[in-house]
Motif scaffolding. Structure first.
Motif, PDB file in Angstrom:
ATOM      1  N   THR A 175     -30.413 -36.598  13.082  1.00 33.96           N
ATOM      2  CA  THR A 175     -28.925 -36.634  11.731  1.00 33.96           C
ATOM      3  C   THR A 175     -29.852 -36.953  10.326  1.00 33.96           C
ATOM      4  O   THR A 175     -29.487 -36.020   9.591  1.00 33.96           O
ATOM      5  N   PHE A 176     -30.602 -38.373  10.249  1.00 37.54           N
ATOM      6  CA  PHE A 176     -30.550 -38.451   9.225  1.00 37.54           C
ATOM      7  C   PHE A 176     -32.244 -37.684   8.312  1.00 37.54           C
ATOM      8  O   PHE A 176     -31.890 -37.397   7.228  1.00 37.54           O
ATOM      9  N   PHE A 177     -32.975 -37.503   9.290  1.00 36.48           N
ATOM     10  CA  PHE A 177     -34.169 -36.236   9.122  1.00 36.48           C
ATOM     11  C   PHE A 177     -33.380 -35.024   8.646  1.00 36.48           C
ATOM     12  O   PHE A 177     -33.749 -34.274   7.650  1.00 36.48           O
ATOM     13  N   ILE A 178     -32.116 -34.371   9.445  1.00 35.20           N
ATOM     14  CA  ILE A 178     -31.441 -33.023   8.536  1.00 35.20           C
ATOM     15  C   ILE A 178     -30.712 -33.360   7.448  1.00 35.20           C
ATOM     16  O   ILE A 178     -30.925 -32.245   6.792  1.00 35.20           O
ATOM     17  N   ASN A 179     -30.516 -34.543   7.442  1.00 38.33           N
ATOM     18  CA  ASN A 179     -29.316 -34.950   6.074  1.00 38.33           C
ATOM     19  C   ASN A 179     -30.351 -35.116   4.698  1.00 38.33           C
ATOM     20  O   ASN A 179     -30.036 -34.511   4.220  1.00 38.33           O
ATOM     21  N   PHE A 180     -31.851 -35.744   4.983  1.00 39.19           N
ATOM     22  CA  PHE A 180     -31.897 -36.079   3.890  1.00 39.19           C
ATOM     23  C   PHE A 180     -33.614 -35.484   3.916  1.00 39.19           C
ATOM     24  O   PHE A 180     -34.298 -35.356   3.077  1.00 39.19           O
ATOM     25  N   GLY A 181     -33.882 -35.522   5.284  1.00 39.09           N
ATOM     26  CA  GLY A 181     -35.763 -34.702   5.009  1.00 39.09           C
ATOM     27  C   GLY A 181     -36.208 -33.633   4.943  1.00 39.09           C
ATOM     28  O   GLY A 181     -36.454 -32.964   4.270  1.00 39.09           O
ATOM     29  N   THR A 182     -34.635 -32.861   5.628  1.00 40.85           N
ATOM     30  CA  THR A 182     -34.845 -31.809   5.029  1.00 40.85           C
ATOM     31  C   THR A 182     -34.229 -30.946   3.128  1.00 40.85           C
ATOM     32  O   THR A 182     -35.463 -30.294   2.725  1.00 40.85           O
ATOM     33  N   ILE A 183     -34.400 -32.224   2.382  1.00 41.78           N
ATOM     34  CA  ILE A 183     -34.349 -32.330   1.297  1.00 41.78           C
ATOM     35  C   ILE A 183     -35.589 -32.443   0.643  1.00 41.78           C
ATOM     36  O   ILE A 183     -35.814 -31.735  -0.610  1.00 41.78           O
ATOM     37  N   ILE A 184     -36.249 -33.273   1.143  1.00 40.24           N
ATOM     38  CA  ILE A 184     -37.174 -33.867   0.660  1.00 40.24           C
ATOM     39  C   ILE A 184     -38.651 -32.629   0.964  1.00 40.24           C
ATOM     40  O   ILE A 184     -39.180 -32.151   0.427  1.00 40.24           O
ATOM     41  N   ALA A 185     -37.907 -32.436   1.984  1.00 41.87           N
ATOM     42  CA  ALA A 185     -39.084 -30.855   2.587  1.00 41.87           C
ATOM     43  C   ALA A 185     -38.760 -29.790   1.668  1.00 41.87           C
ATOM     44  O   ALA A 185     -39.922 -29.266   1.369  1.00 41.87           O
ATOM     45  N   PHE A 186     -37.776 -29.511   0.925  1.00 41.15           N
ATOM     46  CA  PHE A 186     -38.029 -28.616  -0.221  1.00 41.15           C
ATOM     47  C   PHE A 186     -37.990 -28.613  -1.386  1.00 41.15           C
ATOM     48  O   PHE A 186     -38.659 -27.933  -2.149  1.00 41.15           O
TER      49      PHE A 186
END
Length: 283
Positions: free
Chosen positions: A98-109
């Protein structure tokens, strides 16, 4: 940059890499003239792959040295260990996903959003004025950013599962296939946002517009999908909230192949759109 461009020139200068050799007795029985004629015709040029791999390796090297990427990795590591120490069971994995989805996606794009638009008028013009093809340049960007995100994601997830295993905190009846399914879905979401950021970066001349556009898609996928009955199961927030049901194989909300098809097709569409966009642009 000088060594990078030199490696590209060496790659492009070799337009005939390693002719295919005829093996065994067939080659020995051929006359010198016939052998020379055949060997001259059977020649495969792999220089386009060499250029693509060189570009990709250069992007990975730069991306791994990014301060944002390093801060993100340490933050994930700290958060994962903190959750492990407080929970000490399989639900710690759900929290990290959940941490990856909520914040990791923001870092990714965010990192991908300036990958192309930030280089237009500079490095991109220099590379594309040489013999680097546009699809090689764009595909290398996608490959490098996806590679960095997946390595970070899988390394931290694998580390957490390994610690849980050593702590003997994994359930004895844990279904490995179901764990792989939920991890793979989250990995595809990260890939989708990486390729989304690069696609928008190829559309807009300024990185800020690519990042803002990615934020809009992120908001729709993470939040607005939840409000729509038809798209409700496709939100990563939803299927991560059903982590316990998925690993127990009792979640009947949506067939898994629907989710894999949706998140698997998104990166393909984004990559094709970014390549088309780059061929439309004038440099």
């Amino acid at each position: 940059m000088d060594s990078y461009e030199a490696s590209l020139e060496r790659s492009n200068g070799d337009n005939s890499i390693n002719n295919i050799k005829l093996g065994g007795e067939m080659e020995d029985n051929l006359s010198p003239g016939l052998k020379e004629g055949i060997m001259g015709r059977i020649s495969i040029d792999f220089s386009f792959i060499t250029v693509y791999l060189t570009l990709t390796a250069h992007e990975v090297k730069i991306g791994m040295k990014s301060r944002l990427q390093m801060v993100w990795m340490y933050l994930c590591l700290f958060y994962g260990i903190l959750i492990l120490l407080s929970v000490r069971d399989i639900s710690a994995l759900a929290s990290l996903l959940t941490f990856f989805i909520n914040f990791g996606t923001i870092i990714a794009f965010s990192t991908a959003g300036s990958s192309i638009s930030g280089e237009i008028g500079g490095i991109a013009d220099t590379l594309l004025s040489k013999s680097v093809r546009r699809w090689q340049y764009v595909l290398a960007k996608h490959t490098a950013h996806v590679f960095i995100s997946l390595v970070t994601f899988l390394a931290l997830i694998g580390l957490e599962i390994g610690i849980l295993w050593m702590m003997k905190a994994l359930p004895e009846d844990l279904k490995v296939v179901q764990v792989v399914i939920i991890i793979s879905l989250n990995a595809l979401v990260l890939v989708a946002f990486n390729t989304l950021g690069i696609m928008l970066s190829s559309f807009f001349a300024k990185p800020v517009f690519a990042i803002l556009g990615s934020f809009l898609v992120w908001f729709v996928l993470i939040f607005l999908f939840i409000l729509t009955p038809m798209w409700f199961p496709y939100s990563p927030v939803v299927f991560n909230s059903y982590f316990a049901e998925i690993i127990a194989d009792t979640w009947g909300e949506q067939p898994y192949w629907h989710l894999f098809l949706f998140y698997g097709c998104c990166p393909i569409v984004f990559i094709l759109m970014s390549v088309i966009s780059m061929y439309i642009k004038d440099f």
